[in-house]
Write a protein that holds these residues in place. Structure first.
Motif, PDB file in Angstrom:
ATOM      1  N   THR A 193      10.389  -1.702  -3.514  1.00  0.00           N
ATOM      2  CA  THR A 193       9.297  -1.165  -4.318  1.00  0.00           C
ATOM      3  C   THR A 193       8.019  -1.952  -4.061  1.00  0.00           C
ATOM      4  N   LYS A 194       6.930  -1.448  -4.606  1.00  0.00           N
ATOM      5  CA  LYS A 194       5.669  -2.195  -4.539  1.00  0.00           C
ATOM      6  C   LYS A 194       5.851  -3.585  -5.157  1.00  0.00           C
ATOM      7  N   GLY A 195       6.553  -3.656  -6.298  1.00  0.00           N
ATOM      8  CA  GLY A 195       6.773  -4.934  -6.954  1.00  0.00           C
ATOM      9  C   GLY A 195       7.574  -5.892  -6.104  1.00  0.00           C
ATOM     10  N   ALA A 196       8.552  -5.369  -5.359  1.00  0.00           N
ATOM     11  CA  ALA A 196       9.345  -6.225  -4.473  1.00  0.00           C
ATOM     12  C   ALA A 196       8.474  -6.809  -3.370  1.00  0.00           C
ATOM     13  N   GLU A 213       0.817  -1.217   0.000  1.00  0.00           N
ATOM     14  CA  GLU A 213       0.000   0.000   0.000  1.00  0.00           C
ATOM     15  C   GLU A 213       0.849   1.265   0.000  1.00  0.00           C
ATOM     16  N   LYS A 214       2.007   1.203   0.620  1.00  0.00           N
ATOM     17  CA  LYS A 214       2.799   2.409   0.851  1.00  0.00           C
ATOM     18  C   LYS A 214       3.905   2.634  -0.180  1.00  0.00           C
ATOM     19  N   LEU A 215       4.368   1.578  -0.841  1.00  0.00           N
ATOM     20  CA  LEU A 215       5.539   1.713  -1.706  1.00  0.00           C
ATOM     21  C   LEU A 215       5.178   2.096  -3.143  1.00  0.00           C
ATOM     22  N   PRO A 216       6.035   2.878  -3.783  1.00  0.00           N
ATOM     23  CA  PRO A 216       5.817   3.223  -5.200  1.00  0.00           C
ATOM     24  C   PRO A 216       6.272   2.089  -6.106  1.00  0.00           C
ATOM     25  N   LEU A 217       5.850   2.147  -7.345  1.00  0.00           N
ATOM     26  CA  LEU A 217       6.363   1.235  -8.352  1.00  0.00           C
ATOM     27  C   LEU A 217       7.831   1.543  -8.628  1.00  0.00           C
ATOM     28  N   ARG A 218       8.522   0.584  -9.171  1.00  0.00           N
ATOM     29  CA  ARG A 218       9.941   0.757  -9.510  1.00  0.00           C
ATOM     30  C   ARG A 218      10.166   2.017 -10.348  1.00  0.00           C
TER      31      ARG A 218
END
Length: 485
Positions: free
Chosen positions: A220-223, A203-208
Motif C-alpha cells: 500500500t501507499k502506507g507500506a 505515487e502509484k499505490l492506494p491507501l490500505r
C-alpha cells in the motif's frame, strides 16, 4: 481470521517467457507453452505476474533459517539454541561472531533477494507491454517497485553497496552481466535506488482502506511510506525520516492493537497495527520459519533455534508485558493452554514465532504453517518518528510517541526521553523481529552491546556481512569483498 480474504499468492502460472530465476528455469514443451503474443493479449496475467514476485517472500532463502541466523542469532537478543552439537550448519558461527564469506547463510540471503529482484524486473518489463486498465497497471507497478525496494533494503543493510539491477537481464548477455550484475555500487547509490522505487510506489499505490478485502496484504501507499521512512532513518536523514513517518501516522490507516501479545498471533494478522506482512497459508507458508524456532525436545515442536538470550530477558523493566509476550519460559503454560514442559532442551524460546496447533489454523505440517511474518508495523513507525524527532530537536513529539507505545506495556509514561531510552524502547518493542542487529550497527552501539553479551564485535569489519564467496567465484573475481573478510 478468514484466510480466504488473503490475496492469492499460491497459484503461480509461471510462463516460460518470464521465468524468474536462472536456476529455476522451466523446461516447457513448445506445444504446451503460452506464446508471448498470447500472454500480452491476456490482461488477466498482469496480476498473476505480480503475485509471482510476492510468492518469492515465502521461500526458504528469504525469511527462514538463513535470515534468522544473520539477523537475530548474531545479535544480543538471541542465542543459537537447539542443542550444543547441532550447529545449524553455520548458526554457531553467527552466534559467536566467527562467521566468514564461505558460510552458506550469506549466500542464501544474497541469492534469495536477487531472485526476487530478477522476478521484479521481469514483471516490470512485461507490465509495461501489457494492454490493461491504466489504474490497475499503475498499482501493480507500484507493488513491484515496493517489493524491489524491500529486497534492496535487506541487501544494503547486510552487505553495504551491492550490484544494482533494474532491468530485464538476458542470462546469455555476458557483457551486461559483467558490467551490471557483477559490479558493486556504493551504499549511497543503493539507497538512492530504494528511494527512487519507493517514491514511485507512493505515487502509484492506494491507501490500505482503498483495497478490496480480496487484496488484503498487498503493498500500500502506507507500506511504501513506512519503508522509505525506515530507509531515511538508516541514512541518518532525520528530517526526511521524521516527515515520512508522520505521513504514515496522520494517514489514519493504522493504530496499535490494545494487546501487545496479539500482534504476532493469528488474531493480529493484517489488523490495524500491520503495515506490511508476508502472507502465509497452510499449504504455502514461509518455509520452516516457525519450524526452525519451534521448541525442541519432548514433545517436539521444531528445531529449537534462535532462543531469546538472558541479556534480552534481563534488559526489560519490571512489569513490562512485552517480556512475557516475547519469551516462552520453560516450564510454563502457553497462551493457548499448551504446557511447555521441562523436557524441552532450552529454557527459553521465541514466542513471536510460536504457531499454536490448538487455537490457530493448523494442518499438522510444521514446515508450512499459516503464520504471517510482520515486516513493517505501526509501532515501528512510532519509534522511527520518536528517534528522528529526537535527533532534530523535536523532543516533545519523541516523548509523545514513546508514551503512545508504553500505554499497553504496563509501564508508566515517561517525563523525558534520551536517545538511549528511545533505543531501549525500540529493543523491547521489536525484540526477536530481525531488527536488533541492524539497529546496534547503525547506531554505533554494536561493540559495547555485544561485549555486554560476552562477544567480540570487530569494528571496521562486522558493520557489514561478507560478500558470499560463491558469488565472488561466480563473478570471476569482479565482485569485491567487504573489509576484514
Amino acid at each position: 481470521m478468514n484466510r480466504t480474504m488473503k490475496f492469492n499468492i499460491i497459484s503461480l502460472l509461471f510462463i516460460s517467457i518470464f521465468v524468474l530465476s536462472c536456476e529455476d528455469d522451466l523446461d516447457v514443451e513448445p506445444n504446451n507453452a503460452q506464446t508471448e503474443f498470447d500472454f500480452l493479449n491476456n490482461p488477466d496475467n498482469a496480476v498473476q505476474l505480480v503475485n509471482g514476485v510476492y510468492n518469492k517472500l515465502l521461500d526458504y532463502n528469504m525469511y527462514s533459517f538463513p535470515w534468522i541466523g544473520i539477523t537475530s542469532i548474531t545479535s544480543d537478543d538471541a542465542d543459537k539454541g537447539s542443542t550444543p552439537t547441532d550447529t545449524g550448519t553455520d548458526k554457531h558461527k553467527m552466534d559467536n561472531l566467527t562467521f566468514s564469506a564461505v558460510d552458506v547463510s550469506f549466500n542464501d540471503v544474497w541469492r534469495g533477494r536477487y531472485d526476487g529482484i530478477y522476478r521484479a524486473n521481469n514483471a516490470l518489463y512485461y507490465l509495461e507491454l501489457l494492454t490493461i486498465d491504466p489504474v490497475l497497471k499503475n498499482r501493480l507497478i507500484g507493488e513491484v517497485k515496493f517489493l524491489r525496494a524491500l529486497f534492496y533494503f535487506d541487501l544494503v543493510r547486510c552487505f553495504g553497496g551491492v550490484p544494482i539491477i533494474v532491468e530485464k537481464i538476458d542470462i546469455n548477455d555476458s557483457e551486461t552481466i559483467n558490467q551490471v550484475v557483477f559490479i558493486r555500487k556504493s551504499k549511497q547509490e543503493v539507497y538512492a535506488q530504494i528511494e527512487l522505487d519507493l517514491a514511485d510506489a507512493i505515487e502509484k499505490l492506494p491507501l490500505r482502506g482503498q483495497y478490496s478485502p480480496n487484496d488484503l496484504g498487498r503493498a500500500t501507499k502506507g507500506a511504501a511510506q513506512a519503508l522509505l521512512a525506515k530507509a531515511y532513518l538508516y541514512q541518518q536523514k532525520w528530517q526526511e525520516s521524521y516527515d515520512m513517518s508522520g505521513e504514515v501516522i496522520t494517514s489514519g490507516q493504522y493504530a496499535l492493537l490494545a494487546d501487545y501479545a496479539h500482534v504476532w498471533r493469528e488474531i493480529g494478522e493484517n489488523q490495524s497495527e500491520s503495515i506490511f506482512e508476508v502472507q502465509a497459508t497452510l499449504t504455502k507458508g514461509i518455509r520452516d520459519y516457525t519450524n526452525v524456532q519451534g521448541p525442541r525436545g519432548t514433545p517436539d515442536l521444531g528445531w529449537g533455534f534462535n532462543t531469546p538470550s538472558v541479556n534480552l530477558v534481563n534488559s526489560y523493566l519490571p512489569g513490562d508485558v512485552r517480556k512475557e509476550a516475547t519469551v516462552i519460559f520453560v516450564p510454563s503454560v502457553l497462551w493457548d493452554g499448551f504446557v511447555a514442559p521441562n523436557t524441552w532442551n532450552n529454557p527459553r524460546y521465541n514466542y513471536k514465532a510460536y504457531h499454536s496447533s490448538l487455537a490457530e489454523s493448523w494442518n499438522d505440517d510444521k514446515g508450512e504453517t499459516a503464520k504471517n511474518l510482520r515486516i513493517l508495523k505501526y509501532s515501528d513507525i512510532l519509534l522511527i518518528r520518536a528517534e528522528a524527532g529526537f535527533q532534530i530537536g523535536m523532543t516533545s513529539e519523541a516523548q509523545d510517541r514513546i508514551n503512545e507505545i508504553r500505554l499497553r506495556t504496563g509501564l508508566d509514561p515517561v517525563d523525558s526521553v534520551t536517545l538511549e531510552s528511545i533505543l531501549n524502547e525500540r529493543r523491547w518493542e521489536m525484540a526477536m523481529e530481525h531488527d536488533r542487529w541492524f539497529d546496534i550497527v547503525r547506531t554505533g552501539t554494536a561493540s559495547s552491546a555485544m561485549a555486554a553479551d560476552g562477544k567480540t564485535f570487530i569494528i571496521g569489519t562486522h558493520e557489514l556481512f561478507p560478500i558470499p564467496n560463491d558469488q565472488i567465484i561466480a563473478s570471476g573475481g569482479l565482485l569485491t569483498q567487504n573489509p576484514g573478510y
